[in-house]
Design a protein around this motif. Structure first.
Motif, PDB file in Angstrom:
ATOM      1  N   UNK A  75      -2.157 -10.547  11.283  1.00  0.00           N
ATOM      2  CA  UNK A  75      -2.955  -8.715  12.257  1.00  0.00           C
ATOM      3  C   UNK A  75      -1.450  -7.966  12.385  1.00  0.00           C
ATOM      4  N   UNK A  76      -0.501  -8.094  12.606  1.00  0.00           N
ATOM      5  CA  UNK A  76       0.320  -7.413  12.690  1.00  0.00           C
ATOM      6  C   UNK A  76       1.215  -7.275  11.809  1.00  0.00           C
ATOM      7  N   UNK A  77       1.008  -7.871  10.620  1.00  0.00           N
ATOM      8  CA  UNK A  77       1.573  -7.901   8.954  1.00  0.00           C
ATOM      9  C   UNK A  77       1.036  -6.644   8.462  1.00  0.00           C
ATOM     10  N   UNK A  78      -0.727  -6.593   8.767  1.00  0.00           N
ATOM     11  CA  UNK A  78      -1.376  -5.879   8.148  1.00  0.00           C
ATOM     12  C   UNK A  78      -1.694  -4.668   8.608  1.00  0.00           C
ATOM     13  N   UNK A  79      -0.935  -4.427   9.908  1.00  0.00           N
ATOM     14  CA  UNK A  79      -0.278  -3.678  10.685  1.00  0.00           C
ATOM     15  C   UNK A  79       0.889  -3.218  10.258  1.00  0.00           C
ATOM     16  N   UNK A  80       2.038  -3.395  10.050  1.00  0.00           N
ATOM     17  CA  UNK A  80       3.366  -2.807   9.874  1.00  0.00           C
ATOM     18  C   UNK A  80       2.876  -2.662   8.282  1.00  0.00           C
ATOM     19  N   UNK A  81       1.874  -3.416   7.218  1.00  0.00           N
ATOM     20  CA  UNK A  81       2.429  -2.602   5.985  1.00  0.00           C
ATOM     21  C   UNK A  81       0.912  -1.813   5.798  1.00  0.00           C
ATOM     22  N   UNK A  82      -0.054  -1.457   6.746  1.00  0.00           N
ATOM     23  CA  UNK A  82      -0.924   0.119   7.117  1.00  0.00           C
ATOM     24  C   UNK A  82       0.215   1.209   7.158  1.00  0.00           C
ATOM     25  N   UNK A  83       1.256   0.364   8.133  1.00  0.00           N
ATOM     26  CA  UNK A  83       2.912   1.859   8.780  1.00  0.00           C
ATOM     27  C   UNK A  83       2.941   2.282   7.334  1.00  0.00           C
ATOM     28  N   UNK A  84       2.991   1.248   7.161  1.00  0.00           N
ATOM     29  CA  UNK A  84       4.340   1.785   5.072  1.00  0.00           C
ATOM     30  C   UNK A  84       3.361   2.762   3.978  1.00  0.00           C
ATOM     31  N   UNK A  85       2.209   1.943   4.382  1.00  0.00           N
ATOM     32  CA  UNK A  85       1.324   2.768   2.706  1.00  0.00           C
ATOM     33  C   UNK A  85       1.249   3.770   3.572  1.00  0.00           C
ATOM     34  N   UNK A  86       0.952   3.766   5.162  1.00  0.00           N
ATOM     35  CA  UNK A  86       0.820   5.457   5.194  1.00  0.00           C
ATOM     36  C   UNK A  86       1.621   6.340   4.588  1.00  0.00           C
ATOM     37  N   UNK A  87       3.236   6.277   5.611  1.00  0.00           N
ATOM     38  CA  UNK A  87       4.180   6.330   5.260  1.00  0.00           C
ATOM     39  C   UNK A  87       4.208   6.902   2.912  1.00  0.00           C
TER      40      UNK A  87
ATOM     41  N   UNK B 171      -8.417   1.504  -4.074  1.00  0.00           N
ATOM     42  CA  UNK B 171      -6.905   2.129  -4.538  1.00  0.00           C
ATOM     43  C   UNK B 171      -7.609   3.332  -4.924  1.00  0.00           C
ATOM     44  N   UNK B 172      -8.587   4.161  -5.158  1.00  0.00           N
ATOM     45  CA  UNK B 172      -8.791   5.114  -6.108  1.00  0.00           C
ATOM     46  C   UNK B 172      -8.960   6.166  -5.390  1.00  0.00           C
ATOM     47  N   UNK B 173      -9.474   5.849  -4.209  1.00  0.00           N
ATOM     48  CA  UNK B 173      -9.387   6.430  -2.705  1.00  0.00           C
ATOM     49  C   UNK B 173      -7.662   7.024  -2.625  1.00  0.00           C
ATOM     50  N   UNK B 174      -6.821   5.972  -2.563  1.00  0.00           N
ATOM     51  CA  UNK B 174      -5.428   5.645  -2.397  1.00  0.00           C
ATOM     52  C   UNK B 174      -4.724   7.582  -3.477  1.00  0.00           C
ATOM     53  N   UNK B 175      -5.279   6.907  -4.255  1.00  0.00           N
ATOM     54  CA  UNK B 175      -4.695   8.061  -4.910  1.00  0.00           C
ATOM     55  C   UNK B 175      -4.887   9.843  -5.378  1.00  0.00           C
ATOM     56  N   UNK B 176      -6.429   9.694  -5.132  1.00  0.00           N
ATOM     57  CA  UNK B 176      -7.052  11.019  -4.860  1.00  0.00           C
ATOM     58  C   UNK B 176      -6.539  11.859  -3.760  1.00  0.00           C
ATOM     59  N   UNK B 177      -6.663  10.920  -2.554  1.00  0.00           N
ATOM     60  CA  UNK B 177      -6.888  11.885  -1.056  1.00  0.00           C
ATOM     61  C   UNK B 177      -4.307  11.098  -0.514  1.00  0.00           C
ATOM     62  N   UNK B 178      -3.420  10.876  -1.449  1.00  0.00           N
ATOM     63  CA  UNK B 178      -2.578  10.297  -1.216  1.00  0.00           C
ATOM     64  C   UNK B 178      -1.659  11.574  -0.880  1.00  0.00           C
ATOM     65  N   UNK B 179      -0.795  12.598   0.339  1.00  0.00           N
ATOM     66  CA  UNK B 179      -0.675  13.985   0.075  1.00  0.00           C
ATOM     67  C   UNK B 179       1.375  13.579  -0.486  1.00  0.00           C
ATOM     68  N   UNK B 180       1.083  12.198  -1.113  1.00  0.00           N
ATOM     69  CA  UNK B 180       2.184  12.731  -2.304  1.00  0.00           C
ATOM     70  C   UNK B 180       2.027  11.944  -3.137  1.00  0.00           C
ATOM     71  N   UNK B 181       3.138  11.587  -4.326  1.00  0.00           N
ATOM     72  CA  UNK B 181       2.926  11.335  -5.871  1.00  0.00           C
ATOM     73  C   UNK B 181       2.940   9.632  -5.562  1.00  0.00           C
ATOM     74  N   UNK B 182       2.222   8.750  -5.964  1.00  0.00           N
ATOM     75  CA  UNK B 182       2.143   7.313  -5.880  1.00  0.00           C
ATOM     76  C   UNK B 182       2.533   6.980  -6.885  1.00  0.00           C
TER      77      UNK B 182
END
Ligand code: FE2
Ligand code: FE2
Length: 294
Positions: free
Chosen positions: A112-124, A252-263
């Motif tokens: 749970x904590x790993x998914x939290x921390x990774x989610x925050x990193x992806x959010x960044x 992944x497709x959603x992430x690419x579409x909605x990302x506010x930064x180039x990834x």
């Protein structure tokens, strides 16, 4: 299928609870108009909650240089979003931790904590607007497992034994064994606890991100963080190495579409960027784990 989840829920009299004050504080912390005084007053109306805020703000995790001994100063020091995250996480842990389980709870919290921390990193990485929220929903995404594990302990234990060393995921097996999944029962629990609707939606759809309606970007972040942790981070009995499936591709497709930064251009290189960051993150995860769980 949701009918089965609701039926399971109806028959249980000793559901885990979180105090009503927690939902009130979360709502107030999410509101644009709240002032630190409003929130401090509400927190102070519950001595247990007030003591908890002070204890956590003075823990090494938040690294304050001098001791903070008022709730209002804690709010100003941490910011509303961190306080929201801290309160919900600690009550969530308390509400669920004493429940007997057919799996190792430490492994569960570590995931749970790993998914939290990774989610925050992806959010960044994608410029998500509220990375603390990404962290929090990452931590609570699998609450339904704790529910199913506790209230259907024997059957859930048999199910886990039956799928160990197979390519079956717990999500698939749950359907077969219970006619419902931890996502659906997690939704029932989150609604019972009055979690805000985007949180409920992530819990409900983290294995089916294509169905997310409230905040598809947030759900996709958690789906990919979950996949990363299950495939890249050793997580004992809950781990299932896998290759990206339909839901990860969709996230992944959603992430690419909605990302506010180039990834990164492909999911594989995106995941390998995350792996590079993991060493730093794992230290942070260990620290949170030690404060919250031990
Ligand atoms: Fe899950
Ligand atoms: Fe998970």
């Amino acid at each position: 299928m949701m009918i089965n989840a609701r039926k399971l829920f109806r028959d249980i009299s000793d559901l885990p609870t979180i105090p009503a004050i927690v939902s009130k504080v979360i709502t107030l912390l999410d509101s644009q108009e709240s002032t630190p005084d409003d929130i401090a007053d509400l927190i102070l109306s519950d001595q247990v909650l007030a003591a908890r805020v002070i204890r956590v703000v003075n823990s090494p995790l938040y690294r304050s240089s001098s001791e903070i001994n008022s709730v209002k100063r804690a709010l100003l020091y941490l910011g509303f979003k961190s306080v929201r995250e801290m309160i919900l996480t600690s009550y969530f842990i308390e509400g669920l931790n004493q429940k007997e389980q057919p799996f190792d709870m430490k492994t569960f919290w570590m995931h749970s904590f790993s998914v939290g921390a990774i989610s925050r990193r992806i959010g960044n990485m994608v410029g998500y607007v509220d990375i603390e929220k990404a962290y929090l929903v990452g931590i609570i995404h699998d609450i339904g497992k704790v529910f199913l594990g506790h209230y259907c302990r024997e059957q859930y234990g048999q199910m886990l034994a039956g799928i160990s060393n197979t390519s079956y995921t717990t999500y698939e097996a749950e359907y077969e064994y219970f006619g419902t999944t931890h996502s659906e029962v997690g939704l029932c629990l989150a609604q019972r606890w009055n979690f805000p609707s985007p949180y409920c939606d992530v819990i409900f759809h983290h294995h089916t991100p294509e169905m997310a309606t409230e905040d598809p970007l947030l759900t996709s972040i958690v789906t990919l963080a979950d996949f990363f942790c299950l495939s890249h981070v050793a997580a004992g009995t809950l781990a299932q190495a896998s290759i990206p499936g339909q839901s990860e591709e969709c996230a992944w497709n959603t992430l690419k579409q909605l990302s506010n930064k180039p990834i990164a251009s492909g999911l594989e290189s995106f995941l390998s960027d995350l792996s590079d960051a993991y060493e730093d993150l794992s230290r942070e995860i260990d620290q949170i784990f030690n404060i919250m769980i031990t």
